[in-house]
Every structure is written in C-alpha cells, then in structure tokens.
Design an enzyme around this catalytic site. Structure first.
Site, PDB file in Angstrom:
ATOM      1  N   TRP A 100     -35.742 -40.505 -12.529  1.00  0.00           N
ATOM      2  CA  TRP A 100     -36.564 -40.185 -11.361  1.00  0.00           C
ATOM      3  C   TRP A 100     -38.043 -40.354 -11.640  1.00  0.00           C
ATOM      4  CZ3 TRP A 100     -34.399 -40.919  -7.077  1.00  0.00           C
ATOM      5  CH2 TRP A 100     -33.054 -40.602  -6.877  1.00  0.00           C
ATOM      6  N   ASP A 171     -42.459 -33.340  -9.553  1.00  0.00           N
ATOM      7  CA  ASP A 171     -41.227 -33.508  -8.776  1.00  0.00           C
ATOM      8  C   ASP A 171     -40.248 -32.432  -9.241  1.00  0.00           C
ATOM      9  OD1 ASP A 171     -38.837 -34.253  -7.615  1.00  0.00           O
ATOM     10  OD2 ASP A 171     -38.848 -36.315  -8.380  1.00  0.00           O
ATOM     11  N   LYS A 195     -30.978 -30.785  -2.828  1.00  0.00           N
ATOM     12  CA  LYS A 195     -30.420 -30.363  -4.108  1.00  0.00           C
ATOM     13  C   LYS A 195     -30.281 -28.839  -4.137  1.00  0.00           C
ATOM     14  CE  LYS A 195     -30.883 -34.684  -5.081  1.00  0.00           C
ATOM     15  NZ  LYS A 195     -31.957 -35.328  -5.793  1.00  0.00           N
TER      16      LYS A 195
HETATM   17  C1  LIG Z   1     -32.665 -36.657  -5.669  1.00  0.00           C
HETATM   18  C2  LIG Z   1     -33.970 -36.780  -6.322  1.00  0.00           C
HETATM   19  C3  LIG Z   1     -34.988 -37.621  -5.830  1.00  0.00           C
HETATM   20  C4  LIG Z   1     -34.781 -38.511  -4.616  1.00  0.00           C
HETATM   21  O1  LIG Z   1     -34.619 -37.788  -3.470  1.00  0.00           O
HETATM   22  P1  LIG Z   1     -34.466 -38.528  -2.047  1.00  0.00           P
HETATM   23  O2  LIG Z   1     -34.488 -37.392  -1.093  1.00  0.00           O
HETATM   24  O3  LIG Z   1     -33.156 -39.261  -2.075  1.00  0.00           O
HETATM   25  O4  LIG Z   1     -35.597 -39.445  -1.883  1.00  0.00           O
HETATM   26  C5  LIG Z   1     -36.194 -37.646  -6.491  1.00  0.00           C
HETATM   27  N1  LIG Z   1     -36.414 -36.893  -7.574  1.00  0.00           N
HETATM   28  C6  LIG Z   1     -35.471 -36.075  -8.078  1.00  0.00           C
HETATM   29  C7  LIG Z   1     -35.769 -35.257  -9.293  1.00  0.00           C
HETATM   30  C8  LIG Z   1     -34.229 -35.986  -7.478  1.00  0.00           C
HETATM   31  O5  LIG Z   1     -33.276 -35.172  -7.980  1.00  0.00           O
END
Ligand SMILES: *Cc1c(COP(=O)(O)O)cnc(C)c1O
Length: 360
Positions: A100, A171, A195
C-alpha cells in the site's frame, strides 16, 4: 446465518450494528424513509454527521485544531489527493513498508517530486526500516507512512521521527480505531472505511488546520481539503449511508469502553493466532519480524503449500471465510479487525491446531 468472515476488506461488521440498521432500514427515526432517502441538508441527517464527528473526536482524542472530513473515493484516491493538497511545489518523502505505501509512493510521482526515504522491499516487506536507515529530507512537504500494511501484515508500533516542521501523513486504513493513537503526532491521517469502520465508499481524513489551503490550482473542488472543510464535508452530496453506519460503529466502540478496551481485546485475539503459528512446530509460518507483526492482518503460510486448498476447504466447512492470502504473498491471511469476535478467532485457532495435528 452469520459466518466468521476473515476477509481483509470489505470486512466483517458487528452483528449488533447490522441488526440495528436492519430494524430501522424502512422507517428511520419515524421519518417513514430509510436514512438513504433523506436529504443530506435536512436536520435529521446533519445530526448524524455531527454526532459521527463528535464521537470520532472523543474516541480518538482529536485535538480542536484538526478537521475531520468524510469523503469519497477510498484510500486510493487519497494517494493522489494528498500530493495535490500538500505538495505545494515542493518534494515529499515516502517510507515504503508494503504494497500500500508503495502504491501511494508511485501515485504521488504523478504530481511532483517525491523521494523514497526508506524501504523494506529488499526484505520482502517483513519489517519497518529502522531510524538509521532512513534518508529524510529536512525540507520535505510531508513524510508519508502506512502504519498498517494490510497485505504484508506489518504494523508500526513506533513512529519514525519526522524532521522538525515536516508533518507525518499516515494511511491508517486497516488499523484505525484498533488502539489509541496520538493524533497530535500527525499532520494528516486517512483511512478507507471498509476495513475497520463501515461500508466501502467512505474515507475519513483527519487533517491539521495549518495544512489546509495549499492545494495546487488544478485541484478539483471536491478534492480540495480546505473547500471540503469549509463546507463540512458537504460541498456535494456526501456518502450518507456510510456516514450513518460509521456513526453507529463509533457509538458501539464508545459503549465497549473506548479504544483502550478495544486494544486489549485486539491484543488478546492477535496473541491467540500468533501463538497458534508459533506452537505449530513450523507447520505454519508468519514471515514478519516479531516487533512489527500486525494485530489486524495475520498472513501465514503452510510449510507444505500443497495443503493450502485442503485447509481452505476445511475452513469453509467450519463457516470460516476470507482466509485465502493475497496473491502477492500466498498462503493464508486472517484479518481480525475490531468486529471479529473472540469466538471467531477461537474457531480459527481450533481449525489450525486440528488441521496441523492431522496433516503434519
Ligand atoms: C484497502 C487499503 C487501501 C485501498 O483502499 P481503497 O478504498 O480500495 O482505495 C489503501 N491502503 C490500505 C492500508 C488499505 O488497507
């Protein structure tokens, strides 16, 4: 019937919350409509977004000089939106600790100069680079990290020290609200909802006020944090159902005793899974160095990958789903977010022990 869902995302939500959603779906608060059908500008819905923000502020202890934005486009859109808003004609640093943060780093390159300040890719993303490995730009517009790498199962428990005046941008998509975080250490936190919060389609951005107003001139209005902040995340129609559901999740976490209590439960759940791996005599293996093992996403491989399909078939028989690992890592991955119950984790550990005893 509800099964045990170990999917990395969209992921399990608390049954109790979903039951409340079901119960009020057709007639929300006596309006005779579902929450999806009411005006986002009416006082019923503005009450929802205001209490969602207030509850999130309480849960995370968000200081008053931070804005909370409820946006769309997912975390991936933030990979672009962050440089558009914060780069300000300068350069930014990225630490790459998994898929990511690598994607975030790549996307930012479309918008200007960004530097790789550190990476654990040479070690297959099994750790976080140490402080002395980092090459930090003292003038960077920001330092970007991913505090929980969902695919590689790498969590940061200690933050890198950014140079003075360089805001940390994180993030937190896959572990926000899993434990207390000191928001004041960050310039910006972002997290996609699917998540650990609620349904896909909502992304939460928590941004320090002094970072607003630096967006490049071509930034679309709906992607400009300052414009969105001025309009209370409602320059246009916000993802109302997602905000409503996130608000219910926040209330549920507060009722559980807040993030200290949630953290204790997450530590206990993760311990059970990691213990099952450690005590398997090498039948199962987690590649991540111990200090960086994620409490939310536990990748593990079977010593004999020819048994993967049998493991997944037995998991399905026991109503355990979503355990197949990401294709880039292989093996299995158990995502054990806040809403995964201790019973679910026990069912997984039972399967792991039982399967290993028969197949070893
Ligand atoms: C799932 C995830 C993303 C991407 O999320 P989207 O909503 O599909 O754009 C980005 N960073 C992390 C750490 C993730 O777990």
């Amino acid at each position: 019937m509800r099964i045990f869902n170990f999917s990395a995302g969209p992921a399990v939500l608390p049954t109790k919350v979903l039951e409340q959603v079901r119960d009020e779906l057709l007639d929300w608060r006596g309006t005779g409509m579902s929450v999806m059908e009411v005006s986002h500008r009416g006082k019923d819905f503005t009450g929802v977004i205001e209490s969602a923000e207030a509850d999130l502020r309480t849960l995370m202890g968000i200081p008053s000089n931070y804005k909370v934005l409820f946006l769309q486009g997912g975390a991936t859109q933030q990979f672009a939106q962050i440089p558009m808003n914060l780069l300000d004609g300068r350069s930014a640093d990225y630490i790459v600790t998994g898929s990511w943060s690598k994607k975030a780093y790549k996307e930012a390159q479309r918008f200007g100069a960004v530097r790789l300040a550190g990476s654990s890719e040479a070690d297959s993303f099994t750790r976080v680079p140490s402080a002395d490995e980092l090459k930090l730009d003292l003038q960077a517009a920001y330092l970007h990290i991913c505090t929980n790498e969902t695919i590689h199962g790498v969590e940061m428990f200690d933050l890198p020290t950014a140079p003075a005046g360089v805001p940390l941008v994180a993030d937190m998509s896959s572990h926000i609200l899993s434990r207390p975080m000191d928001v004041s250490r960050y310039g910006l936190i972002y997290a996609g909802a699917q998540k650990n919060i609620g349904p896909a389609g909502l992304v939460i951005v928590i941004v320090r006020e002094d970072l607003l107003g630096k967006a490049s001139a071509i930034t679309p209005s709906v992607m400009d944090y300052a414009t969105m902040a001025e309009n209370g995340s409602m320059l246009n129609t916000p993802p109302t159902f997602g905000i409503y559901l996130a608000g219910l999740i926040f209330k549920d976490l507060l009722a559980q005793g807040g993030l200290e209590a949630v953290e204790q439960s997450n530590i206990a759940k993760a311990q059970l899974v990691y213990d099952a791996i450690a005590s398997s005599g090498g039948f199962y293996r987690n590649p991540v160095q111990e200090a960086f093992r994620s409490r939310m996403n536990v990748p593990f491989t079977l010593a004999n990958p020819a048994l993967d399909a049998a493991f997944l078939a037995e998991a399905a028989e026991r109503q355990l789903s979503g355990l197949k690992g990401h294709k880039s890592v292989g093996g299995m991955r158990a995502s054990i977010y806040n809403a995964m119950t201790l019973d679910g984790v026990r069912a997984l550990v039972d399967l792991m022990q039982d399967f290993a005893a028969r197949k070893a």
